[in-house]
Design an enzyme around this catalytic site. Sequence first.
Site, PDB file in Angstrom:
ATOM      1  N   ASN A  92     -10.673   0.048 -14.359  1.00  0.00           N
ATOM      2  CA  ASN A  92      -9.327   0.440 -14.577  1.00  0.00           C
ATOM      3  C   ASN A  92      -8.420  -0.897 -14.762  1.00  0.00           C
ATOM      4  O   ASN A  92      -7.619  -1.420 -13.867  1.00  0.00           O
ATOM      5  CB  ASN A  92      -8.619   1.254 -13.295  1.00  0.00           C
ATOM      6  N   LYS A  96      -0.143  -8.559 -11.050  1.00  0.00           N
ATOM      7  CA  LYS A  96       1.217  -8.941 -11.632  1.00  0.00           C
ATOM      8  C   LYS A  96       2.076  -9.254 -10.453  1.00  0.00           C
ATOM      9  O   LYS A  96       3.004  -9.925 -10.359  1.00  0.00           O
ATOM     10  CB  LYS A  96       2.025  -8.057 -12.565  1.00  0.00           C
ATOM     11  N   TYR A 151      -1.402  -4.679 -10.488  1.00  0.00           N
ATOM     12  CA  TYR A 151      -1.646  -5.200  -8.909  1.00  0.00           C
ATOM     13  C   TYR A 151      -1.535  -6.654  -9.149  1.00  0.00           C
ATOM     14  O   TYR A 151      -0.968  -7.281  -8.066  1.00  0.00           O
ATOM     15  CB  TYR A 151      -2.770  -4.604  -8.506  1.00  0.00           C
ATOM     16  N   ILE A 169       1.305   7.900 -11.353  1.00  0.00           N
ATOM     17  CA  ILE A 169       2.307   8.039 -12.479  1.00  0.00           C
ATOM     18  C   ILE A 169       1.920   9.333 -13.197  1.00  0.00           C
ATOM     19  O   ILE A 169       0.924   9.381 -14.107  1.00  0.00           O
ATOM     20  CB  ILE A 169       2.787   7.045 -13.304  1.00  0.00           C
ATOM     21  N   GLU A 208      -2.263   1.124   3.608  1.00  0.00           N
ATOM     22  CA  GLU A 208      -2.993   1.242   2.357  1.00  0.00           C
ATOM     23  C   GLU A 208      -1.953   1.723   1.301  1.00  0.00           C
ATOM     24  O   GLU A 208      -1.364   2.742   1.500  1.00  0.00           O
ATOM     25  CB  GLU A 208      -4.308   2.055   2.377  1.00  0.00           C
ATOM     26  N   PHE A 209      -1.995   1.036   0.128  1.00  0.00           N
ATOM     27  CA  PHE A 209      -1.164   1.542  -1.103  1.00  0.00           C
ATOM     28  C   PHE A 209      -1.791   2.322  -1.844  1.00  0.00           C
ATOM     29  O   PHE A 209      -3.022   2.355  -2.441  1.00  0.00           O
ATOM     30  CB  PHE A 209      -0.449   0.337  -1.551  1.00  0.00           C
ATOM     31  N   ILE A 229      -0.591   4.690  -5.771  1.00  0.00           N
ATOM     32  CA  ILE A 229       0.412   4.941  -6.646  1.00  0.00           C
ATOM     33  C   ILE A 229      -0.276   6.052  -7.757  1.00  0.00           C
ATOM     34  O   ILE A 229      -1.399   5.640  -8.382  1.00  0.00           O
ATOM     35  CB  ILE A 229       1.061   3.816  -7.339  1.00  0.00           C
ATOM     36  N   ALA A 273      -4.277  -1.071 -14.148  1.00  0.00           N
ATOM     37  CA  ALA A 273      -3.982  -1.139 -12.795  1.00  0.00           C
ATOM     38  C   ALA A 273      -4.315  -2.233 -12.248  1.00  0.00           C
ATOM     39  O   ALA A 273      -3.493  -2.711 -11.475  1.00  0.00           O
ATOM     40  CB  ALA A 273      -4.940   0.212 -12.268  1.00  0.00           C
TER      41      ALA A 273
END
Length: 174
Positions: A132, A141, A139, A93, A88-89, A91, A135
């Site tokens: 979102n 892209k 994802y 920032i 599972e990813f 992120i 986001a």
Amino acid sequence: MNNDTIFLREIERGDLPTINAWRADKALVSLLGGAFRYVGPAIDNAWFDSYLGSRANNVRLAVCLASTRELVGVTYLLGIDWVNRCAEFSIQIGAESARGRGIGEAATRLTLDHAFDDLNLNRISLTVLASNARAIALYDKVGFRAEGLLREAVFKGGRYLDMVPMALLAADRR
């Protein structure tokens, strides 16, 4: 792992105060799937110790600016399943000054390169708040595909929100 703008490295105990400050930012946490919680230094240290004990199945990376070495975000590959070659990813920032500059995309691409090229994983999944759009656009892209809708899957800000599960296969990389 790096490019001209950022590089990735494993998180370190010294990163915890910065990561904790991001966790305390309600506006930032409102964009993420998890609930807002107050987290103190003792809990952060225990969390980091737990991570050190589970590194075989989890990768936690710091996103740093190449020019200053400043920590601006984190990416994670969690729950790595070595039999099914999936993880599972996620992120974040956290530094506001780093948002909207392509750093999230670069960090995502570098993390996916690590997942597929170094760790030989086949499938990376995630869930994202349906609201979102920024986001979801990122994802999409980089090649993730939506796999449905999890209706009212999380409780945030006094209401239930939908989540979108997405995944990227090694064969689908862009």
